[in-house]
Design a protein around this motif. Structure first.
Motif, PDB file in Angstrom:
ATOM      1  N   ALA A   1       0.860  -1.183   0.000  1.00 57.57           N
ATOM      2  CA  ALA A   1       0.000   0.000   0.000  1.00 57.57           C
ATOM      3  C   ALA A   1       0.896   1.232   0.000  1.00 57.57           C
ATOM      4  CB  ALA A   1      -0.924  -0.006   1.212  1.00 57.57           C
ATOM      5  N   HIS A   2       1.253   1.682  -1.196  1.00 52.24           N
ATOM      6  CA  HIS A   2       2.091   2.870  -1.376  1.00 52.24           C
ATOM      7  C   HIS A   2       1.219   3.936  -2.023  1.00 52.24           C
ATOM      8  CE1 HIS A   2       5.623   0.488  -0.407  1.00 52.24           C
ATOM      9  NE2 HIS A   2       5.226  -0.408  -1.292  1.00 52.24           N
ATOM     10  N   PRO A   3       0.680   4.858  -1.212  1.00 52.12           N
ATOM     11  CA  PRO A   3      -0.240   5.859  -1.744  1.00 52.12           C
ATOM     12  C   PRO A   3       0.252   6.509  -3.028  1.00 52.12           C
ATOM     13  CG  PRO A   3      -0.141   6.032   0.624  1.00 52.12           C
ATOM     14  CD  PRO A   3       0.925   5.047   0.216  1.00 52.12           C
ATOM     15  N   SER A   4      -0.681   6.595  -3.961  1.00 49.49           N
ATOM     16  CA  SER A   4      -0.478   7.216  -5.269  1.00 49.49           C
ATOM     17  C   SER A   4       0.451   6.437  -6.186  1.00 49.49           C
ATOM     18  CB  SER A   4       0.040   8.659  -5.133  1.00 49.49           C
ATOM     19  OG  SER A   4      -0.846   9.396  -4.340  1.00 49.49           O
ATOM     20  N   ARG A   5       0.951   5.263  -5.751  1.00 40.30           N
ATOM     21  CA  ARG A   5       1.879   4.503  -6.592  1.00 40.30           C
ATOM     22  C   ARG A   5       1.475   3.050  -6.806  1.00 40.30           C
ATOM     23  NH1 ARG A   5       6.942   5.753  -3.298  1.00 40.30           N
ATOM     24  NH2 ARG A   5       6.432   3.622  -2.872  1.00 40.30           N
ATOM     25  N   ARG A   6       1.173   2.334  -5.724  1.00 40.54           N
ATOM     26  CA  ARG A   6       0.898   0.901  -5.866  1.00 40.54           C
ATOM     27  C   ARG A   6       0.007   0.402  -4.729  1.00 40.54           C
ATOM     28  NH1 ARG A   6       5.256  -3.868  -6.736  1.00 40.54           N
ATOM     29  NH2 ARG A   6       4.825  -3.323  -8.886  1.00 40.54           N
ATOM     30  N   PHE A   7      -0.935  -0.445  -5.130  1.00 35.94           N
ATOM     31  CA  PHE A   7      -1.768  -1.165  -4.164  1.00 35.94           C
ATOM     32  C   PHE A   7      -1.876  -2.592  -4.654  1.00 35.94           C
ATOM     33  CE2 PHE A   7      -5.891  -2.596  -2.439  1.00 35.94           C
ATOM     34  CZ  PHE A   7      -5.604  -2.433  -1.086  1.00 35.94           C
ATOM     35  N   SER A   8      -1.572  -3.549  -3.774  1.00 33.64           N
ATOM     36  CA  SER A   8      -1.679  -4.951  -4.174  1.00 33.64           C
ATOM     37  C   SER A   8      -2.227  -5.783  -3.024  1.00 33.64           C
ATOM     38  CB  SER A   8      -0.330  -5.504  -4.643  1.00 33.64           C
ATOM     39  OG  SER A   8       0.598  -5.551  -3.589  1.00 33.64           O
ATOM     40  N   PHE A   9      -2.889  -6.859  -3.411  1.00 36.44           N
ATOM     41  CA  PHE A   9      -3.454  -7.778  -2.432  1.00 36.44           C
ATOM     42  C   PHE A   9      -3.468  -9.183  -3.006  1.00 36.44           C
ATOM     43  CE2 PHE A   9      -7.016  -6.066  -4.851  1.00 36.44           C
ATOM     44  CZ  PHE A   9      -7.724  -7.202  -5.212  1.00 36.44           C
ATOM     45  N   ARG A  10      -3.526 -10.143  -2.108  1.00 33.62           N
ATOM     46  CA  ARG A  10      -3.723 -11.546  -2.477  1.00 33.62           C
ATOM     47  C   ARG A  10      -5.153 -11.894  -2.120  1.00 33.62           C
ATOM     48  NH1 ARG A  10       0.105 -14.453  -4.075  1.00 33.62           N
ATOM     49  NH2 ARG A  10       2.248 -13.724  -4.013  1.00 33.62           N
ATOM     50  N   TRP A  11      -5.789 -12.715  -2.980  1.00 35.82           N
ATOM     51  CA  TRP A  11      -7.148 -13.159  -2.685  1.00 35.82           C
ATOM     52  C   TRP A  11      -7.291 -14.616  -3.018  1.00 35.82           C
ATOM     53  CZ3 TRP A  11     -11.600 -11.632  -6.371  1.00 35.82           C
ATOM     54  CH2 TRP A  11     -11.187 -11.621  -7.690  1.00 35.82           C
ATOM     55  N   VAL A  12      -8.187 -15.278  -2.239  1.00 34.65           N
ATOM     56  CA  VAL A  12      -8.361 -16.716  -2.384  1.00 34.65           C
ATOM     57  C   VAL A  12      -9.825 -17.069  -2.130  1.00 34.65           C
ATOM     58  CG1 VAL A  12      -7.702 -17.173   0.036  1.00 34.65           C
ATOM     59  CG2 VAL A  12      -7.473 -18.980  -1.668  1.00 34.65           C
ATOM     60  N   TYR A  13     -10.362 -17.930  -2.998  1.00 36.64           N
ATOM     61  CA  TYR A  13     -11.762 -18.347  -2.877  1.00 36.64           C
ATOM     62  C   TYR A  13     -11.953 -19.538  -1.952  1.00 36.64           C
ATOM     63  CZ  TYR A  13     -13.275 -15.490  -6.827  1.00 36.64           C
ATOM     64  OH  TYR A  13     -13.592 -14.449  -7.648  1.00 36.64           O
ATOM     65  N   ASP A  14     -10.954 -20.393  -1.861  1.00 41.57           N
ATOM     66  CA  ASP A  14     -11.158 -21.695  -1.219  1.00 41.57           C
ATOM     67  C   ASP A  14     -10.412 -21.861   0.096  1.00 41.57           C
ATOM     68  OD1 ASP A  14      -8.743 -21.582  -2.495  1.00 41.57           O
ATOM     69  OD2 ASP A  14      -9.038 -23.387  -3.690  1.00 41.57           O
ATOM     70  N   ASP A  15     -10.139 -20.760   0.785  1.00 42.42           N
ATOM     71  CA  ASP A  15      -9.449 -20.824   2.065  1.00 42.42           C
ATOM     72  C   ASP A  15      -9.824 -19.579   2.854  1.00 42.42           C
ATOM     73  OD1 ASP A  15      -7.700 -21.576   4.110  1.00 42.42           O
ATOM     74  OD2 ASP A  15      -6.093 -22.103   2.723  1.00 42.42           O
TER      75      ASP A  15
END
Length: 188
Positions: A69-83
């Motif tokens: 979470a770098h304001p104004s530059r990058r936002f990333s996350f991991r997501w999972v349906y089965d856990d």
């Protein structure tokens, strides 16, 4: 086809600060992507997003973990349906990279981790195509939402006493502008 990464580049007519808020703030995210979002935009934070009414049997509730979470530059996350917990070993990684471009922002979107899930070829292809279709539906909604948000902001600045920073209303006003949710929430 490799089915390893989904990549999109989109020019958005808004400053990176605005685009960052729209991709990282649950209140804004709900306006263009999931029906519900509950997380804090800080690295390591865990949360959920939901598609559909949580009480309905066909609702999809997805665990996520904020990676960057770098304001104004990058936002990333991991997501999972089965856990219940999205980790590097069981999830897909979504990244929004933002770069100032002229008076707007170049958004570079990537989703990776399909091959790492260990799915059989047919399952890999189906999941990849489902996500590709989904992002091709939702990312244009992001652009439309930002355009409407910026338009409302400009109109408000010309008729109110808002300060120089976006989201800084006069005393007693609301803290952020939100637009009505669109009726269609699922991709075709």
């Amino acid at each position: 086809m490799e089915h390893g990464i989904i990549e999109r580049e989109i020019h958005i007519d808004a400053a990176p600060e605005v685009v960052y808020r729209v991709v990282s703030d649950p209140e804004h995210l709900r306006q263009w992507w999931p029906d519900e979002a509950d997380f804090e935009a800080t690295p390591g934070s865990r949360g959920e997003i939901a598609f559909g009414d949580r009480s309905a049997p066909d609702a999809k509730v997805v665990a996520l973990t904020i990676v960057e979470a770098h304001p104004s530059r990058r936002f990333s996350f991991r997501w999972v349906y089965d856990d219940d917990l999205a980790t590097p070993d069981n999830s897909l990684l979504v990244t929004f990279d933002l770069e100032p471009r002229g008076a707007g922002t170049l958004l570079r979107f990537t989703e990776t981790g399909f091959r790492e899930k260990g799915w059989e070829a047919a399952v890999l292809e189906q999941n990849y195509r489902d996500h590709e279709r989904g992002w091709d539906f939702f990312l244009p909604r992001l652009v439309t939402y930002v355009a409407r948000l910026v338009s409302v902001r400009r109109a408000s600045r010309s008729t109110t006493s808002f300060g120089p920073r976006w989201g800084t209303p006069p005393a007693g006003g609301c803290s952020t502008f939100f637009l009505p949710r669109a009726a269609a929430r699922q991709p075709p």
